[in-house]
Structure formats: C-alpha cells, structure tokens
Design a protein around this motif. Structure first.
Motif, PDB file in Angstrom:
ATOM      1  N   THR A 165     -69.920  30.364  32.723  1.00  0.00           N
ATOM      2  CA  THR A 165     -71.064  31.120  33.223  1.00  0.00           C
ATOM      3  C   THR A 165     -70.679  32.598  33.279  1.00  0.00           C
ATOM      4  OG1 THR A 165     -70.359  30.598  35.486  1.00  0.00           O
ATOM      5  CG2 THR A 165     -72.138  29.275  34.532  1.00  0.00           C
ATOM      6  N   HIS A 166     -71.655  33.452  32.949  1.00  0.00           N
ATOM      7  CA  HIS A 166     -71.403  34.894  32.869  1.00  0.00           C
ATOM      8  C   HIS A 166     -72.269  35.621  33.901  1.00  0.00           C
ATOM      9  CE1 HIS A 166     -69.297  34.213  29.048  1.00  0.00           C
ATOM     10  NE2 HIS A 166     -70.253  33.330  28.796  1.00  0.00           N
ATOM     11  N   GLY A 167     -71.612  36.474  34.673  1.00  0.00           N
ATOM     12  CA  GLY A 167     -72.315  37.241  35.691  1.00  0.00           C
ATOM     13  C   GLY A 167     -72.115  38.725  35.505  1.00  0.00           C
ATOM     14  N   LYS A 168     -72.200  39.447  36.598  1.00  0.00           N
ATOM     15  CA  LYS A 168     -72.009  40.900  36.592  1.00  0.00           C
ATOM     16  C   LYS A 168     -71.130  41.263  37.777  1.00  0.00           C
ATOM     17  CE  LYS A 168     -74.548  45.272  37.048  1.00  0.00           C
ATOM     18  NZ  LYS A 168     -75.887  45.886  37.294  1.00  0.00           N
ATOM     19  N   ALA A 169     -70.000  41.889  37.498  1.00  0.00           N
ATOM     20  CA  ALA A 169     -69.057  42.243  38.549  1.00  0.00           C
ATOM     21  C   ALA A 169     -69.530  43.470  39.334  1.00  0.00           C
ATOM     22  CB  ALA A 169     -67.685  42.507  37.948  1.00  0.00           C
ATOM     23  N   CYS A 170     -69.197  43.463  40.596  1.00  0.00           N
ATOM     24  CA  CYS A 170     -69.431  44.637  41.437  1.00  0.00           C
ATOM     25  C   CYS A 170     -68.578  44.491  42.704  1.00  0.00           C
ATOM     26  CB  CYS A 170     -70.916  44.794  41.792  1.00  0.00           C
ATOM     27  SG  CYS A 170     -71.521  43.543  42.948  1.00  0.00           S
ATOM     28  N   HIS A 171     -68.572  45.499  43.525  1.00  0.00           N
ATOM     29  CA  HIS A 171     -67.810  45.436  44.771  1.00  0.00           C
ATOM     30  C   HIS A 171     -68.478  44.441  45.714  1.00  0.00           C
ATOM     31  CE1 HIS A 171     -65.612  46.613  48.361  1.00  0.00           C
ATOM     32  NE2 HIS A 171     -64.845  47.410  47.610  1.00  0.00           N
ATOM     33  N   SER A 172     -67.651  43.659  46.406  1.00  0.00           N
ATOM     34  CA  SER A 172     -68.204  42.633  47.293  1.00  0.00           C
ATOM     35  C   SER A 172     -68.907  43.223  48.516  1.00  0.00           C
ATOM     36  CB  SER A 172     -67.089  41.679  47.748  1.00  0.00           C
ATOM     37  OG  SER A 172     -66.088  42.378  48.465  1.00  0.00           O
ATOM     38  N   ALA A 173     -68.735  44.528  48.761  1.00  0.00           N
ATOM     39  CA  ALA A 173     -69.458  45.164  49.856  1.00  0.00           C
ATOM     40  C   ALA A 173     -70.946  45.314  49.537  1.00  0.00           C
ATOM     41  CB  ALA A 173     -68.852  46.531  50.173  1.00  0.00           C
ATOM     42  N   THR A 174     -71.257  45.290  48.219  1.00  0.00           N
ATOM     43  CA  THR A 174     -72.667  45.401  47.797  1.00  0.00           C
ATOM     44  C   THR A 174     -72.966  44.297  46.783  1.00  0.00           C
ATOM     45  OG1 THR A 174     -72.021  46.990  46.072  1.00  0.00           O
ATOM     46  CG2 THR A 174     -72.782  47.888  48.198  1.00  0.00           C
ATOM     47  N   PRO A 175     -72.928  43.037  47.210  1.00  0.00           N
ATOM     48  CA  PRO A 175     -73.061  41.929  46.271  1.00  0.00           C
ATOM     49  C   PRO A 175     -74.400  41.908  45.534  1.00  0.00           C
ATOM     50  CG  PRO A 175     -73.232  41.153  48.538  1.00  0.00           C
ATOM     51  CD  PRO A 175     -72.771  42.573  48.602  1.00  0.00           C
ATOM     52  N   HIS A 176     -75.428  42.554  46.110  1.00  0.00           N
ATOM     53  CA  HIS A 176     -76.728  42.584  45.452  1.00  0.00           C
ATOM     54  C   HIS A 176     -76.702  43.396  44.169  1.00  0.00           C
ATOM     55  CE1 HIS A 176     -76.420  45.745  48.540  1.00  0.00           C
ATOM     56  NE2 HIS A 176     -77.004  46.527  47.629  1.00  0.00           N
ATOM     57  N   ASP A 177     -75.645  44.187  43.950  1.00  0.00           N
ATOM     58  CA  ASP A 177     -75.522  44.960  42.715  1.00  0.00           C
ATOM     59  C   ASP A 177     -74.961  44.121  41.562  1.00  0.00           C
ATOM     60  OD1 ASP A 177     -76.510  47.267  43.852  1.00  0.00           O
ATOM     61  OD2 ASP A 177     -74.520  48.002  44.442  1.00  0.00           O
ATOM     62  N   GLY A 178     -74.503  42.932  41.861  1.00  0.00           N
ATOM     63  CA  GLY A 178     -73.897  42.100  40.821  1.00  0.00           C
ATOM     64  C   GLY A 178     -74.555  40.735  40.723  1.00  0.00           C
ATOM     65  N   ILE A 179     -73.974  39.889  39.871  1.00  0.00           N
ATOM     66  CA  ILE A 179     -74.410  38.497  39.714  1.00  0.00           C
ATOM     67  C   ILE A 179     -73.157  37.634  39.734  1.00  0.00           C
ATOM     68  CG2 ILE A 179     -75.570  36.809  38.242  1.00  0.00           C
ATOM     69  CD1 ILE A 179     -77.140  39.106  36.985  1.00  0.00           C
ATOM     70  N   SER A 180     -73.070  36.719  40.665  1.00  0.00           N
ATOM     71  CA  SER A 180     -71.871  35.895  40.809  1.00  0.00           C
ATOM     72  C   SER A 180     -71.858  34.759  39.789  1.00  0.00           C
ATOM     73  CB  SER A 180     -71.786  35.313  42.220  1.00  0.00           C
ATOM     74  OG  SER A 180     -70.752  34.339  42.297  1.00  0.00           O
ATOM     75  N   ALA A 181     -70.853  34.764  38.918  1.00  0.00           N
ATOM     76  CA  ALA A 181     -70.698  33.675  37.948  1.00  0.00           C
ATOM     77  C   ALA A 181     -70.304  32.380  38.642  1.00  0.00           C
ATOM     78  CB  ALA A 181     -69.658  34.059  36.901  1.00  0.00           C
TER      79      ALA A 181
ATOM     80  N   ALA B 176     -60.567  38.845  42.015  1.00  0.00           N
ATOM     81  CA  ALA B 176     -60.029  39.432  43.247  1.00  0.00           C
ATOM     82  C   ALA B 176     -60.955  39.038  44.400  1.00  0.00           C
ATOM     83  CB  ALA B 176     -59.939  40.953  43.135  1.00  0.00           C
ATOM     84  N   PRO B 177     -60.418  39.025  45.625  1.00  0.00           N
ATOM     85  CA  PRO B 177     -61.257  38.592  46.763  1.00  0.00           C
ATOM     86  C   PRO B 177     -62.356  39.580  47.132  1.00  0.00           C
ATOM     87  CG  PRO B 177     -59.100  39.303  47.522  1.00  0.00           C
ATOM     88  CD  PRO B 177     -59.028  39.254  46.031  1.00  0.00           C
ATOM     89  N   ASN B 178     -62.307  40.790  46.592  1.00  0.00           N
ATOM     90  CA  ASN B 178     -63.333  41.779  46.936  1.00  0.00           C
ATOM     91  C   ASN B 178     -64.179  42.188  45.733  1.00  0.00           C
ATOM     92  OD1 ASN B 178     -61.273  43.115  45.646  1.00  0.00           O
ATOM     93  ND2 ASN B 178     -61.393  44.957  46.947  1.00  0.00           N
ATOM     94  N   ILE B 179     -64.220  41.325  44.716  1.00  0.00           N
ATOM     95  CA  ILE B 179     -65.022  41.598  43.519  1.00  0.00           C
ATOM     96  C   ILE B 179     -65.937  40.414  43.249  1.00  0.00           C
ATOM     97  CG2 ILE B 179     -64.983  42.007  41.028  1.00  0.00           C
ATOM     98  CD1 ILE B 179     -62.290  43.351  41.352  1.00  0.00           C
ATOM     99  N   ILE B 180     -67.210  40.683  43.080  1.00  0.00           N
ATOM    100  CA  ILE B 180     -68.141  39.634  42.675  1.00  0.00           C
ATOM    101  C   ILE B 180     -67.747  39.175  41.276  1.00  0.00           C
ATOM    102  CG2 ILE B 180     -70.555  39.095  42.160  1.00  0.00           C
ATOM    103  CD1 ILE B 180     -69.923  39.482  45.139  1.00  0.00           C
ATOM    104  N   PRO B 181     -67.526  37.873  41.066  1.00  0.00           N
ATOM    105  CA  PRO B 181     -66.969  37.410  39.786  1.00  0.00           C
ATOM    106  C   PRO B 181     -67.992  37.464  38.647  1.00  0.00           C
ATOM    107  CG  PRO B 181     -67.486  35.536  41.178  1.00  0.00           C
ATOM    108  CD  PRO B 181     -67.713  36.765  42.024  1.00  0.00           C
ATOM    109  N   ASP B 182     -67.539  37.963  37.519  1.00  0.00           N
ATOM    110  CA  ASP B 182     -68.419  38.019  36.350  1.00  0.00           C
ATOM    111  C   ASP B 182     -68.175  36.876  35.369  1.00  0.00           C
ATOM    112  OD1 ASP B 182     -65.983  38.740  35.278  1.00  0.00           O
ATOM    113  OD2 ASP B 182     -66.700  40.566  34.295  1.00  0.00           O
ATOM    114  N   ARG B 183     -67.271  35.954  35.755  1.00  0.00           N
ATOM    115  CA  ARG B 183     -66.942  34.876  34.820  1.00  0.00           C
ATOM    116  C   ARG B 183     -66.419  33.670  35.597  1.00  0.00           C
ATOM    117  NH1 ARG B 183     -65.716  35.016  29.291  1.00  0.00           N
ATOM    118  NH2 ARG B 183     -64.335  33.352  28.558  1.00  0.00           N
ATOM    119  N   CYS B 184     -66.877  32.497  35.222  1.00  0.00           N
ATOM    120  CA  CYS B 184     -66.359  31.248  35.793  1.00  0.00           C
ATOM    121  C   CYS B 184     -66.383  30.191  34.693  1.00  0.00           C
ATOM    122  CB  CYS B 184     -67.197  30.803  36.984  1.00  0.00           C
ATOM    123  SG  CYS B 184     -66.552  29.326  37.834  1.00  0.00           S
TER     124      CYS B 184
END
Length: 396
Positions: free
Chosen positions: A196-212, A253-261
């Motif tokens: 699954t493919h997402g979009k990475a971003c800082h975990s402080a603003t998870p709405h800016d990304g997409i969690s894979a 990383a624990p503070n990055i929204i994952p872009d790949r799983c």
C-alpha cells in the motif's frame, strides 16, 4: 587434500551433510551448493559415471550424472536438491553428520541429501554390476540447486538444459522424504508482495499525509473477511486451497506518517487452479478501495510461482512403480501433498513425474534433523529397482 571415496551409502551421506549447502539466500550460507557439486562430481567420476555441470544464472552450477546404456532405450531421470534451509536454532552440530542410534544427524540429512545419496549409490551399484547392455533404461541423476527458496535450478533445467541434452526422460523420480510412498499430486505455491502506498508527513500534522499502514489494515480486513472464506477449491489428494499473510513491514520512524507498507502473502493452489487468476481475484476484491475515502493505492509483485503437480501424465508411471514397491514389500498407496516440489516443473514440461524417497518428512527443517539409516539403505534398493525396471514410454 583429496577427499576419501565413500565406501558405503552412509559415508556418502555423511560427506554430503558435512558440507554447508545452506541456500545462498538464507543466513549462514557459505556460497550455496558449489562445494558439494565439486565433491559429488569427483566421487561420481571415480565410479565411472559421466558428469556434466549445468550453469544456473546467478547461482551455483547443477550436476548431472549419467549412466548411458543404449541410445534406443528410455531415460529415467532422478532429481534431488542439494540446498538446505538455515541452521539457526539447531541443537546439534548441523554439519557433524553424526551417526548415532541408527540415524545420521545434521542439516539436510532428511531434506534432502538422503535421497541424493541413495540415488547416487544406486547408480554406482548398477554401473558396477556389469551387463550394462541388458539394462532397460539409461539413467540420469540431477543434483539440483535453489529448491528451498525459488526453485531456479529446476526451472533452468526444464527450460534451458532439457531441450539440448539430446534425450527426454520417459520418467522422472523427484527425491523427497516420503517414507517411500509415491506422491502423485501436490499443491502449488504462489507467493507475492502487496504494497500500500501513502504520503509521508510529520506525525504532528497527520492530516497532511496518508498512512500506508492504515490503508493496509483495511486491505487485510477485506481479504480476511471476504476472500479467505470464499476459497472453495479442493483436490481429493492434496486438500484445500489456502491463503495466509505471513510477514508485514511498514514505516520508517516513530514520528513520520508511513508512505509504504508491504505484506508477504502465501497462497497454496490445488491442481487445476491458475496462479494468474488468484492474483486477479485479489486485485478485483481490493479495487473498490481505490475509490473509497480515503483511497487505498496498492501494487502487487509476484515473488514465487510454483505450479501444482497434476496426475495428467504420471498414471502409467505410477502403475509401474506400484509393481516395484510391491516386490520390495513397500507401501503402494498413492498420496497427495499440500507442499510444492520440483515434480510440478517436470509435469509442466509434459513429463511423467512422481515424488518418492526414503525418510520421514517430519524431521525435515527441524532443530535436530535426522534420517534413519534403514530408510536410506532401503531407498538404495528402491531406486536401483526402478533403474533396472522397464518403464512405460512417456506420452504427451
């Protein structure tokens, strides 16, 4: 220093177990099966057998040992793989090849150096018995590579070597520990990754990304709820089709929204099923998620595709083998198996193939792997009897 020539099948097996032939894709490998090929080639040549090394791209060579008796007589091909699984967690010395309690202990003793030793010793006995002109078969033995991971060895042999050998086997005996019971059908093995493919971003603003990873939760949930219960394919000898998710990786990383799983999937195909259809079914099942909110983007990549072994060609061969087994007071009931072997590649090439060998499958891959000496010695008898029995001509 020259290695001493084995004086018994047990010594031959001990020599083979003593060589680290862990598949080169696994931890602890010392370079694959190359050293064992060298030793077996030397032994076979000392016994007057012809040898030929067959290259496999990006892997060790395979060894083909032949005993040709007459150009007009059929060829019987025996196959036994040299590579083993890893040795982590073993409670015995994996390469000591200790002879104790009527057993040879060590990695590969059961799966499946035992069958290879019995096959080669049977060839030696046949070659030394004299009267080659009276033998009904030419005999070949393929010591194959990379069975435990990708089966590149047998795939290379059937695709590249068979067409230019100048002969085609009338029968193929694939050596695996079956307690000398003939296995005439088995399931195939399809393994692939789904990412699954997402979009990475800082975990402080998870709405800016997409969690894979979140997307993968939805994928697995859909598969487990809808696909797995729908599997209905069965075979009377090999059992039911099955599916499992066995590995998962995701995040950086624990503070990055994952872009790949990524998950690794294992699907066992019964004879008659098609691997391409299995992949397509998953794609169709998950496609609606691409239009969901939030959307799920995914890709699939096939890693392993071993076909099932069918009974379309091996019926006449089985009839002959049953006669041989009966003469030796061995079990004659034909079986199926849920696991994959090299036999399916020979079947896919239009050749009659049966899986048959000494040793119980239960000690294979275990922490204290072993094979009974009595089984190996009986295996020599069985393989020699097959070599010296007139078998039916192959028909396609």
């Amino acid at each position: 220093m020259a290695q001493p020539t084995p004086t018994s099948v047990v010594e031959l097996l001990q020599m083979m177990v003593g060589v680290n032939a862990i598949n080169r894709a696994l931890p602890g490998s010392a370079g694959g099966e190359a050293e064992l090929v060298d030793r077996l080639e030397n032994v076979a040549q000392q016994w007057g057998l012809s040898t030929q090394c067959l290259p496999v791209v990006d892997h060790a060579d395979q060894l083909l040992v032949t005993l040709a008796v007459h150009p007009d007589r059929p060829w019987v091909l025996f196959d036994s793989h040299l590579d083993t699984v890893a040795v982590e967690g073993m409670t015995i010395d994996p390469f000591a090849a200790e002879l104790r309690d009527g057993k040879v202990w060590g990695r590969g003793s059961c799966d499946t150096k035992g069958t290879g030793a019995a096959m080669l010793w049977a060839m030696k006995n046949v070659a030394a018995s004299g009267g080659r002109d009276g033998l009904p078969n030419n005999v070949a033995l393929l010591f194959s590579v990379d069975e435990e991971i990708s089966m590149r060895g047998v795939a290379s042999f059937t695709a590249n070597d068979l067409p230019r050998l100048g002969w085609s086997p009338a029968a193929v005996i694939v050596g695996e520990p079956t307690e000398m019971r003939p296995v005439v059908a088995h399931n195939g093995c399809l393994r692939w990754t789904l990412t699954t493919h997402g979009k990475a971003c800082h975990s402080a603003t998870p709405h800016d990304g997409i969690s894979a990873i979140s997307a993968m939760v939805r994928v697995i949930d859909r598969i487990e709820r809808e696909y797995v219960p729908s599997l209905s394919a069965e075979h009377p000898l090999t059992g039911a089709a099955v599916f499992s998710v066995n590995m998962i990786r995701g995040g950086s990383a624990p503070n990055i929204i994952p872009d790949r799983c990524t998950i690794e999937i294992d699907r066992r195909l019964v004879p008659g099923e098609d691997s391409g259809q299995a992949i397509a079914e998953i794609h169709k099942l998950l496609s609606p998620l691409a239009a969901a909110s939030p959307p799920v983007a995914f890709t699939q990549q096939v890693e392993v595709d071993h076909p099932p072994l069918t009974t379309r060609y091996n019926g006449p061969l089985l009839e002959s083998l049953i006669e041989v087994l009966a003469r030796l007071s061995l079990p004659t009931l034909a079986l199926g198996a849920p696991f994959a072997t090299h036999a399916s590649y020979f079947d896919a090439a239009g050749l009659p193939a049966v899986v048959l060998g000494p040793g119980s499958p239960h000690p294979a891959h275990t922490k204290d792997e072993w094979v009974a000496v009595e089984q190996i010695e009986r295996g020599v008898e069985l393989y020699r009897a097959i070599m010296t029995t007139a078998l039916p001509a192959a028909s396609r």
